[in-house]
Write a protein that holds these residues in place. Structure first.
Motif, mmCIF file in Angstrom:
data_model
loop_
_atom_site.group_PDB
_atom_site.id
_atom_site.type_symbol
_atom_site.label_atom_id
_atom_site.label_comp_id
_atom_site.label_asym_id
_atom_site.label_seq_id
_atom_site.Cartn_x
_atom_site.Cartn_y
_atom_site.Cartn_z
ATOM 1 N N ASP A 35 0.839 -1.207 0.000
ATOM 2 C CA ASP A 35 0.000 0.000 0.000
ATOM 3 C C ASP A 35 0.872 1.255 0.000
ATOM 4 O O ASP A 35 0.644 2.198 -0.767
ATOM 5 N N ALA A 36 1.888 1.252 0.873
ATOM 6 C CA ALA A 36 2.748 2.428 1.003
ATOM 7 C C ALA A 36 3.636 2.614 -0.223
ATOM 8 O O ALA A 36 3.844 3.742 -0.683
ATOM 9 N N ALA A 37 4.162 1.525 -0.758
ATOM 10 C CA ALA A 37 5.028 1.635 -1.937
ATOM 11 C C ALA A 37 4.250 2.105 -3.155
ATOM 12 O O ALA A 37 4.728 2.949 -3.936
ATOM 13 N N ALA A 38 3.051 1.575 -3.342
ATOM 14 C CA ALA A 38 2.227 1.983 -4.485
ATOM 15 C C ALA A 38 1.859 3.459 -4.413
ATOM 16 O O ALA A 38 1.697 4.117 -5.450
ATOM 17 N N ALA A 39 1.737 3.992 -3.203
ATOM 18 C CA ALA A 39 1.387 5.409 -3.033
ATOM 19 C C ALA A 39 2.494 6.340 -3.533
ATOM 20 O O ALA A 39 2.256 7.540 -3.744
ATOM 21 N N LEU A 40 3.698 5.807 -3.724
ATOM 22 C CA LEU A 40 4.815 6.616 -4.224
ATOM 23 C C LEU A 40 4.807 6.747 -5.742
ATOM 24 O O LEU A 40 5.623 7.476 -6.297
ATOM 25 N N VAL A 41 3.907 6.046 -6.414
ATOM 26 C CA VAL A 41 3.849 6.044 -7.874
ATOM 27 C C VAL A 41 2.841 7.074 -8.368
ATOM 28 O O VAL A 41 1.684 7.082 -7.934
ATOM 29 N N GLU A 42 3.285 7.935 -9.257
ATOM 30 C CA GLU A 42 2.417 8.975 -9.825
ATOM 31 C C GLU A 42 1.727 8.450 -11.082
ATOM 32 O O GLU A 42 2.313 7.672 -11.848
ATOM 33 N N PRO A 43 0.476 8.867 -11.337
ATOM 34 C CA PRO A 43 -0.196 8.512 -12.593
ATOM 35 C C PRO A 43 0.647 8.952 -13.786
ATOM 36 O O PRO A 43 1.306 9.993 -13.756
ATOM 37 N N GLY A 44 0.626 8.152 -14.836
ATOM 38 C CA GLY A 44 1.379 8.480 -16.034
ATOM 39 C C GLY A 44 2.838 8.071 -16.005
ATOM 40 O O GLY A 44 3.580 8.348 -16.950
ATOM 41 N N SER A 45 3.278 7.385 -14.941
ATOM 42 C CA SER A 45 4.683 7.009 -14.798
ATOM 43 C C SER A 45 5.015 5.725 -15.563
ATOM 44 O O SER A 45 4.136 4.925 -15.889
ATOM 45 N N VAL A 46 6.297 5.562 -15.813
ATOM 46 C CA VAL A 46 6.832 4.276 -16.251
ATOM 47 C C VAL A 46 7.429 3.619 -14.999
ATOM 48 O O VAL A 46 8.334 4.168 -14.370
ATOM 49 N N VAL A 47 6.893 2.468 -14.640
ATOM 50 C CA VAL A 47 7.253 1.818 -13.376
ATOM 51 C C VAL A 47 7.967 0.505 -13.667
ATOM 52 O O VAL A 47 7.466 -0.328 -14.428
ATOM 53 N N GLY A 48 9.111 0.320 -13.064
ATOM 54 C CA GLY A 48 9.784 -0.964 -13.112
ATOM 55 C C GLY A 48 9.405 -1.777 -11.894
ATOM 56 O O GLY A 48 9.401 -1.260 -10.779
#
Length: 298
Positions: free
Chosen positions: A116-129
């Protein structure tokens, strides 16, 4: 009590007024540890010594014989230890990694809170590894609800999760690296590495087999460690999502120093001294709370 695989010579704990006593008749002090803390300490002893004895754990943990047996049973079910006469031994060698299904069953509450906490660090529109592992998979489940993501991963289960998603909105675009599959269903090797080298990610979220202050992050698989190094080289920000049981373990190959980590997300079971070491070395430390099971067996 031999039906549990523990010999009678380890059943000589007596109880007076509810207090456990050791084999010399000395009262054992209850340390007030939660179940997950006890099991983390047991696993630390297994990794250090290769085996544990029920009688020794009763004394060192300050709990009853039955509590120790229940903790060992839980660790057996998770695939982390195997029963032997009088105690337990490590289920696998130090160079062998557990399968994805087994790892997914371990510390599930902590992994959910960390995800939950890690996903909250991801912004919409990002490229996520997203690296391969059960915690990264839990993060992927949360990212299904984030708009306009592109996910680059070497995890077969994450690829399947995203492609089969029925979330009623546009699901992330998933790019699978290709490569050779490991026992933990990670794709590794030259094909995976070359794919990652040709791309870049805004934020990379990785798990780890082991975490230590000086040794950093490690994996029991040489090829997976190399793929993680390539992933890190292509990321603007590195986030590590790892529960408290990973602290104090060193896998065969170290793939990153803690100084390369922008954010480290863990649970409150992480020892205080470990939290202090992490704060000194990583960019940010996030410690999440976990609803612990009732310790009615203590």
């Amino acid at each position: 009590m031999d039906s549990a695989g523990i010999g009678p010579e380890f059943d000589r704990v007596v109880f007076e007024s509810g207090s456990p006593r050791d084999e010399a008749g000395m009262a054992v002090t209850d340390q007030g540890l939660l179940a997950r803390q006890r099991r983390a300490l047991i696993m630390g002893a297994v990794r250090r010594d290769g085996a544990v004895r029920v009688s020794d754990l009763v004394v060192s943990l300050g709990v009853s014989d039955m509590t120790v047996r229940r903790d060992l049973e839980a660790l057996v079910r998770s695939g982390m230890v195997e029963k032997v006469h009088g105690g337990a031994v490590a289920a696998t060698g130090s160079g062998e990694e557990l399968g994805f299904a087994v790892k997914s069953s371990m510390e599930s509450d902590a992994k959910a809170a960390i995800a939950d906490a890690a996903a909250a660090l991801v912004e919409p529109g990002s490229v996520v590894g997203l690296g391969a592992g059960s915690t990264a998979h839990a993060v992927a489940e949360r990212l299904l609800h984030v708009e306009d993501l592109t996910i680059l991963t070497n995890s077969l289960p994450i690829d399947q999760l995203v492609r089969n998603s029925t979330v009623p909105r546009s699901r992330p675009v998933v790019l699978l690296t290709g490569g050779t599959a490991t026992r933990s269903e990670a794709l590794v090797g030259p094909i995976a590495d070359r794919t990652i080298e040709s791309l870049h990610v805004d934020v990379l979220i990785l798990g780890a087999h082991g975490v230590m202050a000086n040794e950093g992050l490690s994996s029991p698989n040489l090829a997976e460690a190399q793929t993680n190094r390539v992933f890190i080289s292509r990321a603007r920000q590195v986030v590590v999502a790892a529960d408290h049981t990973k602290w104090g373990t060193v896998g065969l190959s170290c793939f990153a120093d803690l100084g390369q980590v922008g954010a480290f997300v863990t649970d409150a079971g992480m020892p205080v001294e470990a939290q202090a070491a992490l704060r000194d070395r990583v960019g940010q430390l996030f410690v999440v709370g976990v609803d612990d099971e009732e310790d009615s067996d203590r």
